[in-house]
Design an enzyme around this catalytic site. Structure first.
Site, PDB file in Angstrom:
ATOM      1  N   CYS A  91      34.636 -35.417 -44.880  1.00  0.00           N
ATOM      2  CA  CYS A  91      35.325 -35.117 -46.134  1.00  0.00           C
ATOM      3  C   CYS A  91      34.542 -35.721 -47.308  1.00  0.00           C
ATOM      4  O   CYS A  91      33.428 -35.309 -47.589  1.00  0.00           O
ATOM      5  CB  CYS A  91      36.773 -35.579 -46.066  1.00  0.00           C
ATOM      6  SG  CYS A  91      37.813 -34.917 -47.390  1.00  0.00           S
ATOM      7  N   HIS A 104      38.681 -32.698 -41.468  1.00  0.00           N
ATOM      8  CA  HIS A 104      38.922 -33.957 -40.755  1.00  0.00           C
ATOM      9  C   HIS A 104      39.010 -33.682 -39.254  1.00  0.00           C
ATOM     10  O   HIS A 104      40.067 -33.298 -38.762  1.00  0.00           O
ATOM     11  CB  HIS A 104      40.214 -34.615 -41.242  1.00  0.00           C
ATOM     12  CG  HIS A 104      40.100 -35.206 -42.601  1.00  0.00           C
ATOM     13  ND1 HIS A 104      39.655 -36.494 -42.818  1.00  0.00           N
ATOM     14  CD2 HIS A 104      40.331 -34.679 -43.823  1.00  0.00           C
ATOM     15  CE1 HIS A 104      39.632 -36.738 -44.118  1.00  0.00           C
ATOM     16  NE2 HIS A 104      40.032 -35.648 -44.747  1.00  0.00           N
ATOM     17  N   GLU A 132      39.209 -35.735 -36.872  1.00  0.00           N
ATOM     18  CA  GLU A 132      40.156 -36.658 -36.236  1.00  0.00           C
ATOM     19  C   GLU A 132      41.602 -36.209 -36.389  1.00  0.00           C
ATOM     20  O   GLU A 132      42.500 -36.730 -35.719  1.00  0.00           O
ATOM     21  CB  GLU A 132      39.975 -38.083 -36.795  1.00  0.00           C
ATOM     22  CG  GLU A 132      40.548 -38.320 -38.170  1.00  0.00           C
ATOM     23  CD  GLU A 132      39.689 -37.821 -39.326  1.00  0.00           C
ATOM     24  OE1 GLU A 132      40.064 -38.112 -40.477  1.00  0.00           O
ATOM     25  OE2 GLU A 132      38.669 -37.150 -39.091  1.00  0.00           O
TER      26      GLU A 132
END
Length: 199
Positions: A78, A181, A183
């Site tokens: 990001c 993202h 994750e």
């Protein structure tokens, strides 16, 4: 054994990234220690936050030169990816913020053409089969939260449409970056993180 390091930038998503890497069976250290960063075997540059504030933090900790000169694989996430550019339009008081100048492009405020900003939610990617996307189907969806983008350029390895096409992933030498993202992107986010850890 050399560590996998997440650069401590003061960003708010570091714990979720650390947990996602741990779930893949890897130990990871969060640090802003120059020696630990230099000696690591893989580096993550995360971020949710403001480019001006994070660059100030990086400069205060004297991390800029160490990151730019790092020779092992790096994954910017990001804002971390946006910092690879020459500058960001996300400055203070209307000015731009000088960033790491790793790639010949810069981060711009997203032209969403009437769509909500920030761009928040799941969106699909079109990738060029870079090793980062091994076993990731074309059109797979990842989770985005951002108001700034890096335009399509020669370093782009995947693109996403949100009012306009923008770079959803880039690669410059040993520097990989993703605008989304991983994750927070479920199964295929984990696949992408594993691909990077195996580079």
């Amino acid at each position: 054994m050399r560590d996998i390091v997440i650069v401590n930038t003061g960003s708010s998503n570091i714990s979720s990234l650390k947990l996602a890497i741990n779930r893949l069976g890897y130990n990871v250290l969060v640090s802003d220690n120059l020696k630990k960063i230099r000696n690591s075997k893989k580096l993550f540059l995360p971020g949710i936050g403001n480019a001006h504030r994070v660059m100030n933090f990086i400069k205060k900790k004297k991390l800029e030169k160490t990151i730019v000169n790092y020779k092992n694989p790096v994954l910017g996430i990001c804002l971390g990816m946006q910092l690879f550019g020459k500058y960001s339009e996300e400055g203070k008081g209307g000015s731009v913020t000088s960033t790491l100048n790793i790639m010949n492009s810069s981060s711009m405020f997203i032209k969403s053409y009437g769509l909500p900003v920030p761009h928040i939610g799941w969106n699909s990617i079109v990738h060029n089969n870079n090793v980062l996307f091994r076993n990731v189907p074309q059109g797979e969806r990842f989770y985005f939260v951002h108001s700034y983008v890096i335009p399509i350029n020669k370093s782009t390895i995947s693109k996403t449409f949100y009012g306009q096409f923008f770079s959803s992933a880039i690669k410059v030498q040993n520097f990989f970056g993703v605008q989304f993202h991983p994750e927070k992107s479920g199964f295929y986010g984990s696949i992408l993180l594993k691909n990077f850890l195996l580079v």
